[in-house]
Write a protein that holds these residues in place. Sequence first.
Motif, short mmCIF file in Angstrom:
data_model
loop_
_atom_site.label_atom_id
_atom_site.label_comp_id
_atom_site.label_asym_id
_atom_site.label_seq_id
_atom_site.Cartn_x
_atom_site.Cartn_y
_atom_site.Cartn_z
N ASP A 144 24.49 28.02 6.42
CA ASP A 144 25.54 27.00 6.27
C ASP A 144 25.47 26.04 7.45
O ASP A 144 25.18 26.45 8.58
N VAL A 145 25.76 24.77 7.18
CA VAL A 145 25.79 23.74 8.21
C VAL A 145 27.16 23.09 8.17
O VAL A 145 27.61 22.63 7.13
N ASP A 146 27.85 23.06 9.32
CA ASP A 146 29.15 22.40 9.43
C ASP A 146 29.00 21.27 10.44
O ASP A 146 29.20 21.45 11.64
N GLU A 147 28.62 20.08 9.94
CA GLU A 147 28.38 18.94 10.82
C GLU A 147 29.63 18.50 11.55
O GLU A 147 29.56 18.02 12.67
N SER A 148 30.81 18.64 10.93
CA SER A 148 32.03 18.18 11.58
C SER A 148 32.32 18.98 12.86
O SER A 148 32.90 18.47 13.80
N LYS A 149 31.89 20.25 12.91
CA LYS A 149 32.10 21.07 14.09
C LYS A 149 30.83 21.21 14.94
O LYS A 149 30.88 21.76 16.04
#
Length: 192
Positions: free
Chosen positions: A161-166
């Motif tokens: 999973d990639v969470d760009e906002s964090k």
Amino acid sequence: MTTDNLSQTEQDVNPHWYIVHTYSGQEDLAKKNLDLRIASLDMQTRILQVEVPKEEEVVLKDGKRISEEKKLFPGYILVKMLMDDESWYVVRNTPGVTGFISTEDDYDKRPKPVPLEDSQADEILHKARSGPARVKIGLETGETVRITEGPFVDFIGAINDVDESKGKVRVLVSFFGRETPVELDFLQVERA
């Protein structure tokens, strides 16, 4: 009284935001040229503001977070102005400017610049001024990475999973024969 009942001259006493097309990559230069023309031609009361809408973006370069400005609309600038023949002439004849976003006037077949609605202009300017920095990680789900820091240093795993906002990635690593998800900062991994 609604705006539908106003004559053209009454509508133009209020300044509006217009989208102006520039040569791609020349937005800042076109803004600078227009600002100079406004000052030299004493048009400050009719051409009120020129903006190149940008947002801050955090990217990974050489293992470090670097903050960069990214143009929201490459090839375009916003101009707040009172539209009349003289102000229109000044803007469209500025070096780097190629024209206004416009429609053809049915009456005289001349392109007529179309103003942005106030809500549209407010939304664009708000995003440019106060939007949080976007994080651009450059990693994708399924990609194989090596962990470079922390207790799992040198472990190889696949991004789940990639969470760009964090600025975080979840990596599946094999730990005692089982795939275990580990959440890491994107600076703690590199492509394997």
